[in-house]
Scaffold this active site. Structure first.
Site, PDB file in Angstrom:
ATOM      1  N   ARG A 121       0.931  -1.292   0.034  1.00 14.96           N
ATOM      2  CA  ARG A 121       0.051  -0.006  -0.087  1.00 14.96           C
ATOM      3  C   ARG A 121       0.756   1.282  -0.061  1.00 14.96           C
ATOM      4  O   ARG A 121       1.680   1.314   0.773  1.00 14.96           O
ATOM      5  CB  ARG A 121      -0.740  -0.161   1.390  1.00 14.96           C
ATOM      6  CG  ARG A 121      -1.901   1.086   1.099  1.00 14.96           C
ATOM      7  CD  ARG A 121      -2.990   0.753   2.402  1.00 14.96           C
ATOM      8  NE  ARG A 121      -3.527  -0.361   2.257  1.00 14.96           N
ATOM      9  CZ  ARG A 121      -4.638  -0.645   1.487  1.00 14.96           C
ATOM     10  NH1 ARG A 121      -5.485   0.297   1.064  1.00 14.96           N
ATOM     11  NH2 ARG A 121      -5.363  -1.830   1.378  1.00 14.96           N
ATOM     12  N   THR A 125      -0.856   7.785  -1.173  1.00 16.25           N
ATOM     13  CA  THR A 125      -2.271   7.758  -1.679  1.00 16.25           C
ATOM     14  C   THR A 125      -3.072   6.526  -0.886  1.00 16.25           C
ATOM     15  O   THR A 125      -4.401   6.465  -1.226  1.00 16.25           O
ATOM     16  CB  THR A 125      -2.205   6.975  -3.133  1.00 16.25           C
ATOM     17  OG1 THR A 125      -1.559   5.642  -3.106  1.00 16.25           O
ATOM     18  CG2 THR A 125      -1.298   8.058  -4.022  1.00 16.25           C
ATOM     19  N   ASP A 219      -1.297  -9.197  12.716  1.00 18.05           N
ATOM     20  CA  ASP A 219      -0.380  -8.988  11.439  1.00 18.05           C
ATOM     21  C   ASP A 219      -0.144 -10.303  10.944  1.00 18.05           C
ATOM     22  O   ASP A 219       0.897 -10.887  11.559  1.00 18.05           O
ATOM     23  CB  ASP A 219       0.598  -7.918  11.348  1.00 18.05           C
ATOM     24  CG  ASP A 219       1.213  -7.780   9.990  1.00 18.05           C
ATOM     25  OD1 ASP A 219       1.949  -8.905   9.343  1.00 18.05           O
ATOM     26  OD2 ASP A 219       1.314  -6.828   9.573  1.00 18.05           O
ATOM     27  N   ASP A 222       3.785 -10.901  10.170  1.00 17.27           N
ATOM     28  CA  ASP A 222       4.713 -10.742  11.230  1.00 17.27           C
ATOM     29  C   ASP A 222       4.558 -11.750  12.102  1.00 17.27           C
ATOM     30  O   ASP A 222       5.773 -12.274  12.713  1.00 17.27           O
ATOM     31  CB  ASP A 222       4.325  -9.405  11.754  1.00 17.27           C
ATOM     32  CG  ASP A 222       4.886  -8.047  11.168  1.00 17.27           C
ATOM     33  OD1 ASP A 222       5.775  -8.331  10.260  1.00 17.27           O
ATOM     34  OD2 ASP A 222       4.522  -7.081  11.556  1.00 17.27           O
TER      35      ASP A 222
END
Length: 231
Positions: A121, A125, A219, A222
């Protein structure tokens, strides 16, 4: 069958049909989810238990692919009228988290070809951005398992699907395999690609204001690769 999430009511309903394949919600699967959703699960338990669920997802996804008849001779001299995949299979994990699913695919389908897609990402934006892809030149002749443990907003999934479509893969030759899926993500993907099949082990209740799944898992990448912040 219409449900939201882990058999709980939520703000967005998802129809579980021929396009959305939810693993049978057995007691064993719920027990496995209990382990990986526990914030105190250590790395070894998280990886091993996730692998058990991913194996079920891979097996389910493989069953959705096209097959063709083939006859073989048994050791007693008889003919068995069997099946084999109609197309070669290619697994495409979305780096990095999707690589956690690669081992289980190789375990059940030795010799399977593997492509890679890296999408992140953009910090400005907030939109998914393609950084890298490496796919077989003839991937358009394959059945493709697109691998990513998390289907949240659907942005990354849509970007990855577009990469495959740009390489000539037909929409109905793609099966998206996700450990957890949010109703919002499923809806977003099917709004643009109604013929794309999704296999998942759980449909979450919703996304919160930060686009995290609820009840969620944190996550996944992770936690799986041991790069999460120590608690």
């Amino acid at each position: 069958m219409t449900i939201t999430a882990t058999q709980a009511a939520g703000p967005l309903n998802v129809t579980v049909n021929e396009m959305v394949h939810l693993l049978p919600q057995t007691r064993q699967l719920r027990a496995l989810h209990t382990v990986i959703r526990d914030r105190h699960a250590d790395l070894g338990r998280f990886v091993t238990t996730s692998g058990r669920i991913i194996r079920q997802l891979i097996e389910t996804a493989l069953d959705l692919l096209p097959y063709e008849p083939v006859d073989v001779q048994t050791p007693v001299g008889e003919t068995y009228h069997g099946l084999r995949p109609a197309k070669p299979i290619c697994g495409v994990p979305v780096v990095r988290a999707g690589e956690s699913m690669e081992h289980e695919l190789r375990a059940v389908s030795p010799g399977v070809r593997i492509g890679k897609i890296l999408i992140q990402r953009d910090k400005v934006t907030k939109l998914p951005r393609l950084y890298y892809s490496a796919l077989p030149a003839d991937i358009d002749r394959h059945s493709v398992l697109l691998l990513d443990p998390m289907l949240a907003t659907g942005g990354t999934a849509l970007a990855a699907v577009e990469v495959l479509l740009d390489h000539g893969v037909a929409e109905d030759d793609i099966v998206f395999v996700a450990l957890l899926s949010a109703p919002e993500g499923i809806a977003a993907v099917h709004a643009r690609h109604p013929n794309l099949r999704i296999v998942t082990s759980a449909i979450e209740e919703r996304l919160n204001e930060n686009a995290y799944m609820i009840p969620g898992i944190g996550d996944f990448g992770d936690r799986y690769f041991g790069t999460d912040v120590p608690r």
